[in-house]
Design a protein around this motif. Structure first.
Motif, mmCIF file in Angstrom:
data_model
loop_
_atom_site.group_PDB
_atom_site.id
_atom_site.type_symbol
_atom_site.label_atom_id
_atom_site.label_comp_id
_atom_site.label_asym_id
_atom_site.label_seq_id
_atom_site.Cartn_x
_atom_site.Cartn_y
_atom_site.Cartn_z
ATOM 1 N N ASN A 107 -10.187 -13.071 -50.063
ATOM 2 C CA ASN A 107 -11.076 -12.504 -51.078
ATOM 3 C C ASN A 107 -10.786 -11.034 -51.337
ATOM 4 O OD1 ASN A 107 -12.619 -14.953 -51.266
ATOM 5 N ND2 ASN A 107 -13.465 -14.413 -49.277
ATOM 6 N N GLY A 108 -11.037 -10.611 -52.569
ATOM 7 C CA GLY A 108 -10.907 -9.204 -52.933
ATOM 8 C C GLY A 108 -9.482 -8.697 -52.988
ATOM 9 N N VAL A 109 -8.545 -9.577 -53.338
ATOM 10 C CA VAL A 109 -7.139 -9.185 -53.401
ATOM 11 C C VAL A 109 -6.919 -8.313 -54.643
ATOM 12 C CG1 VAL A 109 -4.769 -10.029 -53.606
ATOM 13 C CG2 VAL A 109 -6.433 -11.281 -52.198
ATOM 14 N N ARG A 110 -6.352 -7.132 -54.434
ATOM 15 C CA ARG A 110 -6.015 -6.213 -55.528
ATOM 16 C C ARG A 110 -4.540 -5.866 -55.405
ATOM 17 N NH1 ARG A 110 -10.467 -3.163 -58.048
ATOM 18 N NH2 ARG A 110 -8.786 -2.113 -59.141
ATOM 19 N N LEU A 111 -3.823 -6.016 -56.509
ATOM 20 C CA LEU A 111 -2.392 -5.735 -56.552
ATOM 21 C C LEU A 111 -2.071 -4.845 -57.741
ATOM 22 C CD1 LEU A 111 -0.968 -9.355 -56.058
ATOM 23 C CD2 LEU A 111 -1.210 -7.584 -54.298
ATOM 24 N N SER A 112 -1.102 -3.957 -57.564
ATOM 25 C CA SER A 112 -0.552 -3.238 -58.710
ATOM 26 C C SER A 112 0.910 -3.634 -58.849
ATOM 27 C CB SER A 112 -0.695 -1.720 -58.548
ATOM 28 O OG SER A 112 0.078 -1.254 -57.463
ATOM 29 N N LEU A 113 1.347 -3.710 -60.096
ATOM 30 C CA LEU A 113 2.736 -4.031 -60.414
ATOM 31 C C LEU A 113 3.310 -2.850 -61.179
ATOM 32 C CD1 LEU A 113 2.147 -7.621 -61.894
ATOM 33 C CD2 LEU A 113 2.488 -7.002 -59.506
ATOM 34 N N TYR A 125 -4.247 -5.683 -61.024
ATOM 35 C CA TYR A 125 -4.887 -6.998 -61.092
ATOM 36 C C TYR A 125 -5.768 -7.238 -59.875
ATOM 37 C CZ TYR A 125 -1.616 -7.811 -64.856
ATOM 38 O OH TYR A 125 -0.935 -7.699 -66.031
ATOM 39 N N SER A 126 -6.797 -8.046 -60.073
ATOM 40 C CA SER A 126 -7.750 -8.364 -59.013
ATOM 41 C C SER A 126 -8.078 -9.851 -59.044
ATOM 42 C CB SER A 126 -9.029 -7.549 -59.234
ATOM 43 O OG SER A 126 -10.002 -7.892 -58.281
ATOM 44 N N GLY A 127 -8.280 -10.431 -57.860
ATOM 45 C CA GLY A 127 -8.675 -11.833 -57.794
ATOM 46 C C GLY A 127 -8.842 -12.301 -56.368
ATOM 47 N N ASN A 128 -9.149 -13.559 -56.227
ATOM 48 C CA ASN A 128 -9.269 -14.216 -54.933
ATOM 49 C C ASN A 128 -8.205 -15.287 -54.826
ATOM 50 O OD1 ASN A 128 -11.622 -12.739 -54.237
ATOM 51 N ND2 ASN A 128 -12.861 -14.158 -55.424
ATOM 52 N N LEU A 129 -7.680 -15.465 -53.644
ATOM 53 C CA LEU A 129 -6.741 -16.549 -53.399
ATOM 54 C C LEU A 129 -7.481 -17.697 -52.739
ATOM 55 C CD1 LEU A 129 -3.625 -14.613 -52.049
ATOM 56 C CD2 LEU A 129 -3.905 -15.685 -54.283
ATOM 57 N N THR A 130 -7.368 -18.877 -53.316
ATOM 58 C CA THR A 130 -7.922 -20.085 -52.717
ATOM 59 C C THR A 130 -6.821 -21.130 -52.690
ATOM 60 O OG1 THR A 130 -8.744 -20.911 -54.835
ATOM 61 C CG2 THR A 130 -10.274 -19.624 -53.501
ATOM 62 N N GLY A 131 -6.762 -21.871 -51.615
ATOM 63 C CA GLY A 131 -5.725 -22.885 -51.499
ATOM 64 C C GLY A 131 -5.992 -23.792 -50.327
ATOM 65 N N THR A 132 -4.919 -24.289 -49.763
ATOM 66 C CA THR A 132 -5.019 -25.230 -48.653
ATOM 67 C C THR A 132 -4.113 -24.775 -47.516
ATOM 68 O OG1 THR A 132 -3.239 -26.609 -49.544
ATOM 69 C CG2 THR A 132 -5.510 -27.172 -50.187
ATOM 70 N N GLY A 135 -1.895 -27.613 -40.426
ATOM 71 C CA GLY A 135 -1.630 -27.174 -39.066
ATOM 72 C C GLY A 135 -2.916 -26.765 -38.377
ATOM 73 N N THR A 136 -2.942 -26.970 -37.074
ATOM 74 C CA THR A 136 -4.120 -26.618 -36.289
ATOM 75 C C THR A 136 -3.796 -25.596 -35.213
ATOM 76 O OG1 THR A 136 -3.723 -28.510 -34.847
ATOM 77 C CG2 THR A 136 -5.251 -28.836 -36.701
ATOM 78 N N ALA A 137 -2.557 -25.168 -35.152
ATOM 79 C CA ALA A 137 -2.109 -24.135 -34.216
ATOM 80 C C ALA A 137 -0.846 -23.524 -34.809
ATOM 81 C CB ALA A 137 -1.836 -24.735 -32.844
ATOM 82 N N SER A 138 -0.402 -22.418 -34.257
ATOM 83 C CA SER A 138 0.782 -21.723 -34.759
ATOM 84 C C SER A 138 1.996 -22.646 -34.709
ATOM 85 C CB SER A 138 1.021 -20.483 -33.907
ATOM 86 O OG SER A 138 2.078 -19.721 -34.404
ATOM 87 N N PRO A 139 2.751 -22.800 -35.807
ATOM 88 C CA PRO A 139 2.575 -22.191 -37.125
ATOM 89 C C PRO A 139 1.639 -23.010 -38.032
ATOM 90 C CG PRO A 139 4.624 -23.419 -37.107
ATOM 91 C CD PRO A 139 4.018 -23.553 -35.719
ATOM 92 N N VAL A 140 0.978 -22.299 -38.928
ATOM 93 C CA VAL A 140 0.099 -22.888 -39.942
ATOM 94 C C VAL A 140 0.668 -22.495 -41.303
ATOM 95 C CG1 VAL A 140 -2.223 -22.776 -40.944
ATOM 96 C CG2 VAL A 140 -1.940 -22.823 -38.463
ATOM 97 N N THR A 141 0.730 -23.441 -42.242
ATOM 98 C CA THR A 141 1.254 -23.150 -43.578
ATOM 99 C C THR A 141 0.112 -23.154 -44.580
ATOM 100 O OG1 THR A 141 3.374 -24.164 -43.020
ATOM 101 C CG2 THR A 141 2.874 -23.903 -45.361
ATOM 102 N N ALA A 142 -0.038 -22.043 -45.314
ATOM 103 C CA ALA A 142 -1.085 -21.906 -46.332
ATOM 104 C C ALA A 142 -0.432 -21.735 -47.696
ATOM 105 C CB ALA A 142 -1.981 -20.717 -46.026
ATOM 106 N N SER A 143 -0.935 -22.462 -48.692
ATOM 107 C CA SER A 143 -0.398 -22.403 -50.060
ATOM 108 C C SER A 143 -1.497 -22.006 -51.031
ATOM 109 C CB SER A 143 0.171 -23.758 -50.473
ATOM 110 O OG SER A 143 1.236 -24.117 -49.616
ATOM 111 N N PHE A 144 -1.152 -21.107 -51.955
ATOM 112 C CA PHE A 144 -2.098 -20.590 -52.945
ATOM 113 C C PHE A 144 -1.459 -20.595 -54.326
ATOM 114 C CE2 PHE A 144 -2.714 -18.193 -48.977
ATOM 115 C CZ PHE A 144 -4.063 -18.408 -48.727
ATOM 116 N N SER A 145 -2.253 -20.763 -55.364
ATOM 117 C CA SER A 145 -1.840 -20.542 -56.749
ATOM 118 C C SER A 145 -3.110 -20.233 -57.532
ATOM 119 C CB SER A 145 -1.126 -21.757 -57.331
ATOM 120 O OG SER A 145 -0.669 -21.447 -58.639
ATOM 121 N N ASN A 146 -3.280 -18.954 -57.877
ATOM 122 C CA ASN A 146 -4.525 -18.515 -58.498
ATOM 123 C C ASN A 146 -4.281 -17.496 -59.596
ATOM 124 O OD1 ASN A 146 -5.233 -18.859 -55.291
ATOM 125 N ND2 ASN A 146 -6.690 -19.825 -56.665
ATOM 126 N N THR A 147 -5.240 -17.397 -60.505
ATOM 127 C CA THR A 147 -5.188 -16.449 -61.612
ATOM 128 C C THR A 147 -5.939 -15.181 -61.237
ATOM 129 O OG1 THR A 147 -5.065 -18.253 -63.199
ATOM 130 C CG2 THR A 147 -5.764 -16.108 -64.041
#
Length: 174
Positions: A107-113, A125-132, A135-147
């Motif tokens: 939440n609260g991700v702010r980026l400048s380009l 730009y500002s937004g939140n990343l939500t995804g899936t 994995g239940t222990a290291s390593p865990v893979t998280a994927s996001f695609s948000n506006t």
């Protein structure tokens, strides 16, 4: 059936029902966590060519309940469709988030380009990343695609960007 047998049978049935319906809460070890881009980060800025960042890293902590606290975020070697270079900078850290039940959020991700096209152009730009995540222990893979929504910048800056990423999380906190 005697009343003692009926009571024993009823108690055993109740225990069995609880055992079948109860599920353990997801728990992480708690502690440090690092995330590196598993694939290049892509940032689609309207109809302009794609911005890619082959190297990105996040660092922070996770608690036993899955609450994330991301304290550093870096994006390196970013380009605007191969060239020119783009500097992507994270702002307003730390970012908070959660890994729970297969859902991942930041939440609260702010980026400048900063796009270097002769006269550098700065877009925020500002937004939140939500995804899936998997994995239940290291390593865990998280994927996001948000506006994300534009918060600053000239007309050249698109009103929104689409931020897509896959991070591989590791660390003793997982």
């Amino acid at each position: 059936m005697s009343s003692v047998s009926r009571a024993t049978f009823a108690a055993a049935t109740a225990v069995t029902a609880v055992a079948i319906t109860a599920s353990p809460a997801a728990a992480w070890a708690g502690g440090p966590v690092s995330a590196n881009a598993g694939t290049p980060i892509s940032i689609q800025m309207g109809t302009y060519p794609l911005i890619t960042c082959p190297f990105s890293a996040l660092n922070g902590t996770i608690n036993a309940g899955g609450m994330l606290n991301i304290t550093t975020a870096t994006f390196n070697a970013c380009t605007f469709s191969g060239s020119p270079p783009v500097t992507v900078t994270a702002h307003y850290l730390p970012w908070s988030g959660l890994l729970n039940g297969g859902s991942a959020t930041l939440n609260g991700v702010r980026l400048s380009l900063l796009i270097d096209v002769g006269n550098p152009i700065l877009c925020g730009y500002s937004g939140n990343l939500t995804g899936t995540y998997t994995g239940t222990a290291s390593p865990v893979t998280a994927s996001f695609s948000n506006t994300f929504t534009k918060v600053t910048g000239p007309l050249f800056c698109s009103s929104t960007i689409t931020f897509s990423s896959t991070y591989v999380l590791t660390g003793s906190g997982l």
